[in-house]
Structure formats: structure tokens, C-alpha cells
Design a protein around this motif. Structure first.
Motif, PDB file in Angstrom:
ATOM      1  N   LYS A 201       0.830  -1.200   0.000  1.00 28.92           N
ATOM      2  CA  LYS A 201       0.000   0.000   0.000  1.00 28.92           C
ATOM      3  C   LYS A 201       0.866   1.252   0.000  1.00 28.92           C
ATOM      4  O   LYS A 201       0.635   2.191  -0.782  1.00 28.92           O
ATOM      5  N   VAL A 202       1.861   1.289   0.877  1.00 32.19           N
ATOM      6  CA  VAL A 202       2.753   2.438   0.954  1.00 32.19           C
ATOM      7  C   VAL A 202       3.549   2.606  -0.334  1.00 32.19           C
ATOM      8  O   VAL A 202       3.648   3.699  -0.895  1.00 32.19           O
ATOM      9  N   ALA A 203       4.140   1.491  -0.815  1.00 31.38           N
ATOM     10  CA  ALA A 203       4.981   1.561  -2.010  1.00 31.38           C
ATOM     11  C   ALA A 203       4.177   1.951  -3.243  1.00 31.38           C
ATOM     12  O   ALA A 203       4.644   2.742  -4.078  1.00 31.38           O
ATOM     13  N   ARG A 204       2.966   1.424  -3.378  1.00 31.60           N
ATOM     14  CA  ARG A 204       2.138   1.790  -4.535  1.00 31.60           C
ATOM     15  C   ARG A 204       1.681   3.247  -4.447  1.00 31.60           C
ATOM     16  O   ARG A 204       1.548   3.927  -5.465  1.00 31.60           O
ATOM     17  N   GLY A 205       1.453   3.718  -3.233  1.00 36.06           N
ATOM     18  CA  GLY A 205       1.138   5.129  -3.076  1.00 36.06           C
ATOM     19  C   GLY A 205       2.282   6.011  -3.530  1.00 36.06           C
ATOM     20  O   GLY A 205       2.071   7.022  -4.225  1.00 36.06           O
ATOM     21  N   LEU A 206       3.496   5.634  -3.176  1.00 38.94           N
ATOM     22  CA  LEU A 206       4.667   6.390  -3.622  1.00 38.94           C
ATOM     23  C   LEU A 206       4.862   6.273  -5.130  1.00 38.94           C
ATOM     24  O   LEU A 206       5.270   7.238  -5.796  1.00 38.94           O
ATOM     25  N   ALA A 207       4.566   5.100  -5.690  1.00 39.50           N
ATOM     26  CA  ALA A 207       4.720   4.899  -7.134  1.00 39.50           C
ATOM     27  C   ALA A 207       3.757   5.761  -7.939  1.00 39.50           C
ATOM     28  O   ALA A 207       4.012   6.046  -9.115  1.00 39.50           O
ATOM     29  N   SER A 208       2.663   6.173  -7.330  1.00 41.27           N
ATOM     30  CA  SER A 208       1.705   7.033  -8.039  1.00 41.27           C
ATOM     31  C   SER A 208       1.862   8.498  -7.645  1.00 41.27           C
ATOM     32  O   SER A 208       1.037   9.336  -8.008  1.00 41.27           O
ATOM     33  N   GLY A 209       2.925   8.811  -6.911  1.00 36.52           N
ATOM     34  CA  GLY A 209       3.137  10.168  -6.427  1.00 36.52           C
ATOM     35  C   GLY A 209       4.041  10.996  -7.328  1.00 36.52           C
ATOM     36  O   GLY A 209       4.400  10.588  -8.435  1.00 36.52           O
ATOM     37  N   PRO A 210       4.446  12.183  -6.841  1.00 37.87           N
ATOM     38  CA  PRO A 210       5.286  13.096  -7.626  1.00 37.87           C
ATOM     39  C   PRO A 210       6.749  12.661  -7.608  1.00 37.87           C
ATOM     40  O   PRO A 210       7.531  13.064  -6.747  1.00 37.87           O
ATOM     41  N   THR A 211       7.128  11.846  -8.557  1.00 37.17           N
ATOM     42  CA  THR A 211       8.438  11.192  -8.567  1.00 37.17           C
ATOM     43  C   THR A 211       9.598  12.185  -8.562  1.00 37.17           C
ATOM     44  O   THR A 211      10.604  11.971  -7.872  1.00 37.17           O
ATOM     45  N   VAL A 212       9.479  13.268  -9.318  1.00 36.49           N
ATOM     46  CA  VAL A 212      10.554  14.264  -9.373  1.00 36.49           C
ATOM     47  C   VAL A 212      10.763  14.891  -7.998  1.00 36.49           C
ATOM     48  O   VAL A 212      11.898  15.098  -7.552  1.00 36.49           O
ATOM     49  N   ALA A 213       9.677  15.182  -7.306  1.00 43.41           N
ATOM     50  CA  ALA A 213       9.774  15.762  -5.967  1.00 43.41           C
ATOM     51  C   ALA A 213      10.394  14.766  -4.993  1.00 43.41           C
ATOM     52  O   ALA A 213      11.225  15.140  -4.154  1.00 43.41           O
ATOM     53  N   TYR A 214      10.007  13.491  -5.081  1.00 43.21           N
ATOM     54  CA  TYR A 214      10.591  12.480  -4.211  1.00 43.21           C
ATOM     55  C   TYR A 214      12.101  12.360  -4.434  1.00 43.21           C
ATOM     56  O   TYR A 214      12.875  12.254  -3.484  1.00 43.21           O
ATOM     57  N   ALA A 215      12.512  12.362  -5.683  1.00 39.55           N
ATOM     58  CA  ALA A 215      13.940  12.269  -6.000  1.00 39.55           C
ATOM     59  C   ALA A 215      14.689  13.459  -5.421  1.00 39.55           C
ATOM     60  O   ALA A 215      15.793  13.322  -4.874  1.00 39.55           O
ATOM     61  N   ALA A 216      14.093  14.641  -5.533  1.00 41.92           N
ATOM     62  CA  ALA A 216      14.730  15.845  -4.993  1.00 41.92           C
ATOM     63  C   ALA A 216      14.816  15.781  -3.474  1.00 41.92           C
ATOM     64  O   ALA A 216      15.816  16.207  -2.875  1.00 41.92           O
ATOM     65  N   LEU A 217      13.792  15.259  -2.824  1.00 39.97           N
ATOM     66  CA  LEU A 217      13.819  15.120  -1.375  1.00 39.97           C
ATOM     67  C   LEU A 217      14.942  14.177  -0.935  1.00 39.97           C
ATOM     68  O   LEU A 217      15.659  14.447   0.035  1.00 39.97           O
ATOM     69  N   LYS A 218      15.106  13.047  -1.648  1.00 42.88           N
ATOM     70  CA  LYS A 218      16.190  12.122  -1.325  1.00 42.88           C
ATOM     71  C   LYS A 218      17.546  12.807  -1.454  1.00 42.88           C
ATOM     72  O   LYS A 218      18.409  12.693  -0.580  1.00 42.88           O
ATOM     73  N   GLU A 219      17.727  13.527  -2.553  1.00 46.52           N
ATOM     74  CA  GLU A 219      18.995  14.200  -2.796  1.00 46.52           C
ATOM     75  C   GLU A 219      19.251  15.277  -1.752  1.00 46.52           C
ATOM     76  O   GLU A 219      20.371  15.450  -1.266  1.00 46.52           O
ATOM     77  N   SER A 220      18.212  16.000  -1.395  1.00 46.36           N
ATOM     78  CA  SER A 220      18.344  17.080  -0.418  1.00 46.36           C
ATOM     79  C   SER A 220      18.748  16.547   0.957  1.00 46.36           C
ATOM     80  O   SER A 220      19.623  17.107   1.634  1.00 46.36           O
ATOM     81  N   LEU A 221      18.118  15.458   1.384  1.00 47.58           N
ATOM     82  CA  LEU A 221      18.439  14.876   2.684  1.00 47.58           C
ATOM     83  C   LEU A 221      19.881  14.377   2.730  1.00 47.58           C
ATOM     84  O   LEU A 221      20.592  14.610   3.716  1.00 47.58           O
ATOM     85  N   ALA A 222      20.311  13.691   1.680  1.00 43.76           N
ATOM     86  CA  ALA A 222      21.681  13.179   1.641  1.00 43.76           C
ATOM     87  C   ALA A 222      22.693  14.323   1.618  1.00 43.76           C
ATOM     88  O   ALA A 222      23.724  14.271   2.300  1.00 43.76           O
ATOM     89  N   TYR A 223      22.391  15.353   0.875  1.00 43.35           N
ATOM     90  CA  TYR A 223      23.304  16.493   0.741  1.00 43.35           C
ATOM     91  C   TYR A 223      23.450  17.237   2.067  1.00 43.35           C
ATOM     92  O   TYR A 223      24.546  17.605   2.483  1.00 43.35           O
TER      93      TYR A 223
END
Length: 267
Positions: A201-223
Motif C-alpha cells: 500500500k505504501v509503495a504503490r502510493g509512492l509509485a503514483s506520487g510526484p516522482t521528481v519531488a521524491y527524488a529531490a527530497l532524497k537528494e536534499s536529505l543526503a546532501y
């Protein structure tokens, strides 16, 4: 791909299943190669917008290196002086962790049982961990006279702090699911019988979400972990411009104005 790792893509979600339940999903060479290839395939596939990492059986998520295979390889190495056995970190574990942590899409780990050694590291390489209440974690490395691998010396301190990470690495012990939740290792704790449904349920919700924003959030946290505030503010500006230029941002804003639920395209 070997049947020790199952790989399936459905509706934008790539599901990678470690499939050696009889060996507690331990990493023999065949499994490491298949896992590496599956992780890299999921990252490279533009139709995949989220990744779910799970495991077969109810005893273990992954107990790390297959020590039965490992001891035989060590003996062969001593005869040939090749040093080939320990190259598995470079050839297998590092590419897996780089793929999961660097994926421009969310990665969810569904931890169904024991996650030890590299298995613990793989779980920590995910962005979000949903953990069964019967699961357990153990760094294990010092217990077999080895140092950290699978990225755990980078991920674990970021999740629980340097002091606690040193304690768990120097003095390996079993961490219950409840303690893992209290430490922040588990993002969500669920009854074991509900794990797979909740994780999907969680993973499918993320798969239908704003992928570009998620990628940016991952990069921002790591940076932000390794840069100054000023550098991080500059990075946030850069990433926000990227997210703002996405089709999904326009869709989200329009849906908000219209009081509708947005239907993201992942671009």
C-alpha cells in the motif's frame, strides 16, 4: 535472473524479493549477483516510480553473507592466494547500496524477520522501512571478526546517531522490532500478518506520487548531512527549481485550486 531473487514490475512499482527462505535469505554469490542486477534494473527503468524490497518466508529478511559458502571460498582463496572472496563488497554489495540510495525514486523495505549484517545494511539503504513486529536487527560484523560493509557505517549513524551506531557495531546484539522503532530504524511497525499488504500500500502510493519531488527530497536529505547550512540552502534552491519545473507540480497546483485529487505522471 536467478530464482533466488524475484523481480516484478506492476503499475510503476518494481518489487524485488529475496527468495532463499530455506537459508534465511543469506547472500550466496548467485543471490548477490541477481540482487545487484535487479536493483540496477529497477533504477534504470523509467517506467518504475518506486521500489519495494522484500523477502520470502517469515523467519528472515536477510541474514547477510552466506557463511557456509563463505568458509569454502576463504579456504580456496588461501590455496590460490587470490583474495577473491572479499572482493564481494566491491563487486556486489557496493553496487546494490549505490543503486538503492541513489535511485531517483523512493525505495521501501518490508522487513519481515531477522535483518543481520549486510541484510541490515540493505534495509537501511531504503528510504522507508516498514517492519513486522516479529522482526529483529543485528549488525553482526564484529561477531565474525569483520568490519562494516553494505553502507552501514554511513547509513546507521545517520539514522540513530554516531554514539548508538558505535555501540551496535562494537557490541553486536539482537535489536527487537520495538526497539528498532524507538531508535528510528523502523519507520512503521505493523503486525507480521499485515506487513506485505501495508508495505505494498505504501509503495504503490509512492509509485503514483510526484516522482521528481521524491527524488529531490532524497537528494536534499543526503546532501544536507555533509554540507553547511549555506550550501544546503543553495542546494534546496536548485532542487526546488527542478521540482517546480515538473509537470507534476503544475498538476498538483491545478488539482488544489480545483479541490481535486492530483493524478501524477511522474515527470
Amino acid at each position: 535472473m536467478a530464482d533466488t531473487v524475484l523481480y516484478e514490475v506492476s503499475d510503476g512499482l518494481a518489487t524485488i524479493t529475496l527468495n532463499r527462505p530455506e537459508a534465511m535469505n543469506a547472500m550466496n554469490i548467485e543471490t548477490k549477483v541477481a540482487f545487484r542486477d535487479a536493483a540496477q534494473a529497477a533504477v534504470a527503468d523509467g517506467d518504475v516510480r518506486a521500489i519495494l524490497l522484500t523477502a520470502a518466508g517469515d523467519r528472515a529478511f536477510c541474514v547477510g553473507q552466506d557463511l557456509k559458502e563463505h568458509i569454502g571460498l576463504l579456504a580456496a582463496d588461501k590455496q590460490s592466494a587470490s583474495g577473491r572472496t572479499m572482493s564481494t563488497v566491491r563487486e556486489h554489495y557496493n553496487p546494490i547500496v549505490r543503486a538503492l540510495t541513489g535511485a531517483a525514486k523512493p525505495v521501501v523495505a518490508a522487513v519481515n524477520g531477522v535483518a543481520a549484517g549486510a541484510g541490515f545494511g540493505f534495509a537501511l539503504a531504503a528510504d522507508y522501512r516498514i517492519v513486522a513486529d516479529t522482526a529483529a536487527f543485528n549488525t553482526s560484523f564484529a561477531g565474525v571478526a569483520l568490519t562494516a560493509d553494505s553502507g552501514i557505517s554511513w547509513t546507521l549513524p545517520r539514522v540513530i546517531g554516531a554514539g548508538r551506531a558505535a555501540d551496535l557495531l562494537l557490541f553486536p546484539r539482537s535489536i527487537t522490532a520495538q526497539e528498532a522503532y524507538e531508535l528510528g530504524i523502523a519507520n512503521r511497525l505493523v503486525p507480521s500478518g499485515e506487513l506485505r499488504a501495508e508495505a505494498e500500500k505504501v509503495a504503490r502510493g509512492l509509485a503514483s506520487g510526484p516522482t521528481v519531488a521524491y527524488a529531490a527530497l532524497k537528494e536534499s536529505l543526503a546532501y544536507g548531512f555533509s554540507h553547511s547550512l549555506d550550501e544546503t540552502l543553495e542546494k534546496e534552491d536548485e532542487l526546488q527549481s527542478r521540482a517546480g519545473d515538473s509537470e507534476d507540480h503544475t498538476i498538483a497546483v491545478q488539482a488544489f485550486v480545483n479541490k481535486e485529487k492530483p493524478k501524477y505522471l511522474g515527470r
